[in-house]
Design an enzyme around this catalytic site. Structure first.
Site, PDB file in Angstrom:
ATOM      1  N   LYS A 126       0.811  -1.224   0.000  1.00  0.00           N
ATOM      2  CA  LYS A 126       0.000   0.000   0.000  1.00  0.00           C
ATOM      3  C   LYS A 126       0.850   1.281   0.000  1.00  0.00           C
ATOM      4  O   LYS A 126       2.060   1.252   0.272  1.00  0.00           O
ATOM      5  CB  LYS A 126      -0.924  -0.021   1.226  1.00  0.00           C
ATOM      6  CG  LYS A 126      -1.929  -1.186   1.215  1.00  0.00           C
ATOM      7  CD  LYS A 126      -2.929  -1.041   2.363  1.00  0.00           C
ATOM      8  CE  LYS A 126      -3.916  -2.190   2.374  1.00  0.00           C
ATOM      9  NZ  LYS A 126      -4.985  -1.974   3.400  1.00  0.00           N
TER      10      LYS A 126
ATOM     11  N   TYR B 193     -12.662  -2.061  -3.675  1.00  0.00           N
ATOM     12  CA  TYR B 193     -13.121  -2.255  -2.297  1.00  0.00           C
ATOM     13  C   TYR B 193     -14.649  -2.141  -2.163  1.00  0.00           C
ATOM     14  O   TYR B 193     -15.144  -1.844  -1.067  1.00  0.00           O
ATOM     15  CB  TYR B 193     -12.450  -1.235  -1.381  1.00  0.00           C
ATOM     16  CG  TYR B 193     -11.039  -1.594  -0.952  1.00  0.00           C
ATOM     17  CD1 TYR B 193     -10.793  -2.739  -0.180  1.00  0.00           C
ATOM     18  CD2 TYR B 193      -9.953  -0.787  -1.272  1.00  0.00           C
ATOM     19  CE1 TYR B 193      -9.516  -3.065   0.244  1.00  0.00           C
ATOM     20  CE2 TYR B 193      -8.654  -1.105  -0.850  1.00  0.00           C
ATOM     21  CZ  TYR B 193      -8.453  -2.239  -0.089  1.00  0.00           C
ATOM     22  OH  TYR B 193      -7.189  -2.560   0.348  1.00  0.00           O
TER      23      TYR B 193
ATOM     24  N   PHE C  34     -15.447   3.536   7.394  1.00  0.00           N
ATOM     25  CA  PHE C  34     -14.098   3.935   6.991  1.00  0.00           C
ATOM     26  C   PHE C  34     -13.907   3.926   5.476  1.00  0.00           C
ATOM     27  O   PHE C  34     -12.799   4.125   4.989  1.00  0.00           O
ATOM     28  CB  PHE C  34     -13.052   3.032   7.663  1.00  0.00           C
ATOM     29  CG  PHE C  34     -13.224   1.549   7.382  1.00  0.00           C
ATOM     30  CD1 PHE C  34     -12.736   0.995   6.204  1.00  0.00           C
ATOM     31  CD2 PHE C  34     -13.870   0.727   8.294  1.00  0.00           C
ATOM     32  CE1 PHE C  34     -12.884  -0.363   5.935  1.00  0.00           C
ATOM     33  CE2 PHE C  34     -14.029  -0.636   8.030  1.00  0.00           C
ATOM     34  CZ  PHE C  34     -13.528  -1.177   6.843  1.00  0.00           C
TER      35      PHE C  34
ATOM     36  N   THR D 143      -4.946  -7.175  10.814  1.00  0.00           N
ATOM     37  CA  THR D 143      -5.251  -5.883  10.172  1.00  0.00           C
ATOM     38  C   THR D 143      -4.815  -4.719  11.052  1.00  0.00           C
ATOM     39  O   THR D 143      -4.233  -3.748  10.573  1.00  0.00           O
ATOM     40  CB  THR D 143      -6.777  -5.777   9.904  1.00  0.00           C
ATOM     41  OG1 THR D 143      -7.181  -6.908   9.137  1.00  0.00           O
ATOM     42  CG2 THR D 143      -7.118  -4.505   9.140  1.00  0.00           C
TER      43      THR D 143
ATOM     44  N   ARG E 102       2.893  -6.428   9.150  1.00  0.00           N
ATOM     45  CA  ARG E 102       2.188  -5.299   9.775  1.00  0.00           C
ATOM     46  C   ARG E 102       2.808  -4.925  11.116  1.00  0.00           C
ATOM     47  O   ARG E 102       2.861  -3.746  11.467  1.00  0.00           O
ATOM     48  CB  ARG E 102       0.702  -5.605   9.881  1.00  0.00           C
ATOM     49  CG  ARG E 102       0.014  -5.472   8.501  1.00  0.00           C
ATOM     50  CD  ARG E 102      -1.302  -6.123   8.484  1.00  0.00           C
ATOM     51  NE  ARG E 102      -2.090  -5.821   7.282  1.00  0.00           N
ATOM     52  CZ  ARG E 102      -3.147  -6.537   6.916  1.00  0.00           C
ATOM     53  NH1 ARG E 102      -3.546  -7.565   7.652  1.00  0.00           N
ATOM     54  NH2 ARG E 102      -3.820  -6.217   5.827  1.00  0.00           N
TER      55      ARG E 102
ATOM     56  N   ASN F 190      -1.858   0.257   6.763  1.00  0.00           N
ATOM     57  CA  ASN F 190      -1.353  -1.007   7.295  1.00  0.00           C
ATOM     58  C   ASN F 190      -0.475  -1.787   6.305  1.00  0.00           C
ATOM     59  O   ASN F 190      -0.357  -3.001   6.381  1.00  0.00           O
ATOM     60  CB  ASN F 190      -2.494  -1.855   7.866  1.00  0.00           C
ATOM     61  CG  ASN F 190      -3.483  -2.305   6.817  1.00  0.00           C
ATOM     62  OD1 ASN F 190      -3.422  -1.876   5.677  1.00  0.00           O
ATOM     63  ND2 ASN F 190      -4.400  -3.168   7.193  1.00  0.00           N
TER      64      ASN F 190
ATOM     65  N   HIS G 128      -2.168  -5.564   1.741  1.00  0.00           N
ATOM     66  CA  HIS G 128      -3.477  -6.223   1.659  1.00  0.00           C
ATOM     67  C   HIS G 128      -3.249  -7.600   1.086  1.00  0.00           C
ATOM     68  O   HIS G 128      -2.385  -7.765   0.221  1.00  0.00           O
ATOM     69  CB  HIS G 128      -4.420  -5.452   0.726  1.00  0.00           C
ATOM     70  CG  HIS G 128      -5.603  -6.267   0.285  1.00  0.00           C
ATOM     71  ND1 HIS G 128      -6.720  -6.421   1.064  1.00  0.00           N
ATOM     72  CD2 HIS G 128      -5.815  -7.017  -0.828  1.00  0.00           C
ATOM     73  CE1 HIS G 128      -7.579  -7.232   0.435  1.00  0.00           C
ATOM     74  NE2 HIS G 128      -7.041  -7.600  -0.713  1.00  0.00           N
TER      75      HIS G 128
ATOM     76  N   GLU H 164      -9.862 -10.627  -7.145  1.00  0.00           N
ATOM     77  CA  GLU H 164      -8.874  -9.557  -6.990  1.00  0.00           C
ATOM     78  C   GLU H 164      -7.748  -9.671  -8.019  1.00  0.00           C
ATOM     79  O   GLU H 164      -7.281  -8.658  -8.543  1.00  0.00           O
ATOM     80  CB  GLU H 164      -8.337  -9.565  -5.559  1.00  0.00           C
ATOM     81  CG  GLU H 164      -9.426  -9.174  -4.560  1.00  0.00           C
ATOM     82  CD  GLU H 164      -8.984  -9.197  -3.099  1.00  0.00           C
ATOM     83  OE1 GLU H 164      -9.746  -8.678  -2.267  1.00  0.00           O
ATOM     84  OE2 GLU H 164      -7.898  -9.728  -2.795  1.00  0.00           O
TER      85      GLU H 164
HETATM   86  P1  CMP Z   1      -7.466  -4.502   3.689  1.00  0.00           P
HETATM   87  O1  CMP Z   1      -7.004  -5.889   3.854  1.00  0.00           O
HETATM   88  O2  CMP Z   1      -6.880  -3.719   2.582  1.00  0.00           O
HETATM   89  O3  CMP Z   1      -9.051  -4.499   3.516  1.00  0.00           O
HETATM   90  C1  CMP Z   1      -9.850  -3.380   3.865  1.00  0.00           C
HETATM   91  C2  CMP Z   1      -9.082  -2.333   4.581  1.00  0.00           C
HETATM   92  O4  CMP Z   1      -9.832  -1.391   5.271  1.00  0.00           O
HETATM   93  C3  CMP Z   1      -8.214  -2.966   5.641  1.00  0.00           C
HETATM   94  O5  CMP Z   1      -7.173  -3.700   5.031  1.00  0.00           O
HETATM   95  C4  CMP Z   1      -7.794  -1.763   6.466  1.00  0.00           C
HETATM   96  O6  CMP Z   1      -6.621  -1.153   5.989  1.00  0.00           O
HETATM   97  C5  CMP Z   1      -8.968  -0.842   6.253  1.00  0.00           C
HETATM   98  N1  CMP Z   1      -9.693  -0.698   7.511  1.00  0.00           N
HETATM   99  C6  CMP Z   1     -10.301  -1.659   8.210  1.00  0.00           C
HETATM  100  N2  CMP Z   1     -10.832  -1.148   9.325  1.00  0.00           N
HETATM  101  C7  CMP Z   1     -10.536   0.164   9.320  1.00  0.00           C
HETATM  102  C8  CMP Z   1     -10.802   1.211  10.201  1.00  0.00           C
HETATM  103  N3  CMP Z   1     -11.496   1.024  11.320  1.00  0.00           N
HETATM  104  N4  CMP Z   1     -10.340   2.441   9.860  1.00  0.00           N
HETATM  105  C9  CMP Z   1      -9.646   2.631   8.702  1.00  0.00           C
HETATM  106  N5  CMP Z   1      -9.374   1.657   7.832  1.00  0.00           N
HETATM  107  C10 CMP Z   1      -9.805   0.434   8.154  1.00  0.00           C
END
Ligand code: CMP
Length: 139
Positions: free
Chosen positions: A10, A50, A58, A92, A103, A113, A116, A127
């Site tokens: 990311k 997404y 979020f 996550t 992470r 983070n 993905h 995906e």
């Molecule tokens: P990812 O695996 O990319 O899938 C969805 C993403 O949403 C997740 O990783 C996080 O980076 C993001 N995400 C999940 N929960 C939150 C949150 N509470 N606030 C901001 N981003 C979030």
């Protein structure tokens, strides 16, 4: 079984020049990069990728972040690749991620983070197909 999974490095990570460090962790754990490209996704692409999260609070923040800079999209191949990659990434929320996971090492927050990875075979297929054509994947 040998599987393929979809992975993204990311914008928070590409910005800190961590593309190689993260890819090395995949390789050290038996995953092979069989497709890779650097993309700066448009807001519309982030929204479409997404889409399953569009009702989440979020979602706006997620789309803003994912279109804020370059991302590396990759296909990783290996034994049990989907679960393996999730293990290597860690939780996550970086505060909950195990020692030694990507992470834990690199993520800044729940949103920023660093990586993905697909969570199931059906998601991996969708995906991978979202970002790559068959001819771009070279096993
Ligand atoms: P990812 O695996 O990319 O899938 C969805 C993403 O949403 C997740 O990783 C996080 O980076 C993001 N995400 C999940 N929960 C939150 C949150 N509470 N606030 C901001 N981003 C979030």
């Amino acid at each position: 079984a040998i599987e393929r999974t979809f992975s993204m490095i990311k914008p928070d990570a590409t910005k800190r020049n961590l593309t190689g460090a993260i890819t090395k962790i995949f390789e050290e754990n038996g995953l092979r990069v069989v497709a890779s490209k650097r993309v700066w996704m448009a807001r519309r692409e982030a929204e479409a990728f997404y889409a399953e999260h569009k009702e989440r609070p979020f979602f706006g923040e997620l789309v803003d972040f994912m279109s804020s800079g370059p991302t590396i999209v990759q296909v990783l191949e290996g034994e049990n690749a989907i679960a393996k990659n999730r293990e290597i990434m860690g939780a996550t929320n970086p505060e909950k991620a195990d020692e030694g996971t990507i992470r834990k090492l690199f993520a800044l927050s729940m949103g920023e983070n660093s990586v993905h990875g697909s969570d199931a075979p059906e998601t991996a297929a969708r995906e991978i197909g979202f970002w790559f054509s068959e001819t771009e994947i070279v096993g």
